[in-house]
Design an enzyme around this catalytic site. Sequence first.
Site, short mmCIF file in Angstrom:
data_model
loop_
_atom_site.label_atom_id
_atom_site.label_comp_id
_atom_site.label_asym_id
_atom_site.label_seq_id
_atom_site.Cartn_x
_atom_site.Cartn_y
_atom_site.Cartn_z
N ASP A 478 0.84 -1.20 0.00
CA ASP A 478 0.00 0.00 0.00
C ASP A 478 0.87 1.25 0.00
OD1 ASP A 478 -2.33 1.48 0.13
OD2 ASP A 478 -3.12 0.46 1.90
N ASP A 542 -10.74 2.04 -3.55
CA ASP A 542 -11.20 1.70 -2.20
C ASP A 542 -12.71 1.61 -2.11
OD1 ASP A 542 -9.04 1.11 -0.71
OD2 ASP A 542 -8.80 3.09 0.19
C1 DGJ Z 1 -5.84 1.89 1.94
C2 DGJ Z 1 -6.20 0.72 1.10
O1 DGJ Z 1 -6.63 1.14 -0.14
C3 DGJ Z 1 -7.23 -0.12 1.83
O2 DGJ Z 1 -7.64 -1.18 1.02
C4 DGJ Z 1 -6.65 -0.61 3.12
O3 DGJ Z 1 -5.60 -1.50 2.87
C5 DGJ Z 1 -6.17 0.58 3.95
N1 DGJ Z 1 -5.30 1.43 3.20
C6 DGJ Z 1 -5.45 0.11 5.17
O4 DGJ Z 1 -4.93 1.15 5.88
#
Ligand code: DGJ
Length: 753
Positions: A478, A542
């Site tokens: 991430d 997301d």
């Molecule tokens: C952002 C990501 O896009 C989410 O899927 C998740 O992993 C969160 N970060 C976790 O902090």
Amino acid sequence: MTEPRAVAEAPHFRQPDPAPSEEVAANAPDGLDEGGKTRMLWAGGVSVVVHLPERGLPEVLHWGRDLGDLSHRDFEQLRRARTRSVSPSALDAPWPLTLVPGEQDGWEGRPGFAAHRAGRAQYPRWTVADSGFETDVDTGTLHLRAEAPGLLLRSELRLDDAGVLRAAHELVNTGDRPLSLAALEAVMPVDDRAAEVLDFTGRWTRERVPQRGPLAQGSRVRETRRGRTGHDAPFALVLGTPGFDTAAGELWAVHLAWSGDAVYRHDALPEARTVLGAGPLLRPGEIELAPGESFRTPDAVFVWSDRGLDGLGDRFHRSLRARPSHPRGPRPVVLNTWEAVYFKHDLARLETLARTAAGIGVERFVLDDGWFRGRRDDTAGLGDWTVDPGVWPQGLHPIVRTVRSLGMQFGLWFEPEMVNPDSDLAREHPEWLLQPPSTRAWRGQYALDLTRPDAFDYLLGSISALVGEYELDYIKWDQNRDLIEAVHDGRANVHRHTEAVYRLLDRLRALHPSLEIESCASGGARVDLGILDRTDRVWASDTNDPLERLAIQRWTELLLPLELIGSHIGPPTAHTTHRAAGLDFRIATALFGSAGIEWDITACTPGELDRLRHGIACYRRLRGLLHTGTLSHLDTGDDGTTATAVVNDDRTHAVIRVARHATGNRALATALRIPGLDPDGRYRVAPVLELPVPRGLDEVPPPWLEHGPLLLPGAVIADVGVQLPLLAPGEAIILELQREPKALGSDGTRREP
Ligand code: DGJ
């Protein structure tokens, strides 16, 4: 590889006689180099004709449709045909357009190269020596080499079998004083008929939103300055003939295979051919080349299509699928813990989640954010990459054991590039931060300076140790903030930092060759072909709201095939939009991707689990087709309805998802015409067995849906179509088409049944 043709020296190359004919020389206008050579790259229905003059830089005479077998004389005539006239009140010679246009040639658009040495302007008079090019037949690459006082430019044009052209430059400072580089970009000419421009924008949970308009005059630049690809990345800059659409129109597109700051540009100037191009965005002083040092650009990926946007997508997909590193095995069904438990990590609860997941057919369990030292929410812990002993007293071993005993793979979330001020790492190494302390925080975090060998080694060591200890199958990598004021020793440092991120990924993969990696950045803020050279899928967004996802995935599919696009079944009410959607619609949306679940399924009813089990079975049965077939986006005649089709290579099997996101004017659904099938084959058309047919809004649904499958010739399906049910917004139906085996006649040839 494309079959070689008569006069080709090798499959990808056509190399006519280097000597210009007298005719060409005699007709060469003033100021135009009359010597030189012409080279043609060709593959996948595309050709690129490059003229290599004796003075100046190479010029692309043609990029587009394969021109077929050209004789030596044809090449000369082609060059004459493309030689421009001289306009009034302008340069005394035609405006040149080289691979790296610049003022030294009289080019007044955005330069392809810009630099200075301690303030001294650089307008290099390039020369391409006789030995200044070579062809690499195996890779379809033309290597070009040009020199100017104090500079060496190596350019590469590589055309692959999908007709995708990658262009990159490497600049060497051969002078004895430092060179400050401001721009190094690749450009290609576009046909004069291009009249419309498409690129993309977006934001968190709404990535890759198309924006389209007329091609206006001027040098137009889209810059990204986010230190990562960005939710609003241009993604692809597409110039096209008037009215181009999904299936029709001629298009010229560029994508920069890069996860840092970028420049996408097109120049439509009154006196010159239109060009489009891309390169890295360099901040003042960011790239300072000492004598002997060099700088290589990321690949600018150029794609031409005469079949509209799906034609572009098809070339991108074929090119990616041909990579040796392309993920080959079945893309496993993922259960990601994020929207199921967020930071509330509890062994018993996660084990129940794992058991429930395995029970419905999940194949990979991914423990998301929250497992490492001090990480009880998003304000602390980033950088401390050891398992939190308070939450996980026996380490992750118990959950890993449970997951593996259930037959699933285990994956773990990391955000390697980041650090929270509230972490041991930040307390011990404040000097590792990429940004000055006065920089604004973003989600309470800052970036680490990965160009520091100590920070780099720490990350590689700690991540690699965890991959080894738990034999991780998968990492979700991430990156959750834009880089603002990124500096190293006072120098802007986005570009070198991005290169270091790539190195870190490359080193990790070399140490753990079977490890798969997902690229995530606050959802879909790092979706590009640079990161995909070292990762196995992207997290597209997301948002798990299927209505939002349909559009996000549709446009992500312009660049990426379905197997690279992470797509999860979320909870009934989306956490990002608070909108409710039915389970079957959520399933149908996620199936067209690298599918998974992100929902606390321990709270599901038996009925819901059963529907999930069927949905997963459907994905597992169809993923071989979904992840290798040709993707297209069909015209449904209804703005509120999308149809996404995948047809396998021998056209025996196809699957089509029809999804409705809004109502329309019509009281009856249209008939769906499905191109790309075998016109002479006969197809059985039916909804997939595993998913229920949606209720729809029809008083009486199309009878064929209730009374058994249709059996129709491909030509009829393509030209007459299949009556769809009138879906309600938020409903989807997945149709499957199987070609009937052709019967063997007495003479051994196949006959229609
Ligand atoms: C952002 C990501 O896009 C989410 O899927 C998740 O992993 C969160 N970060 C976790 O902090």
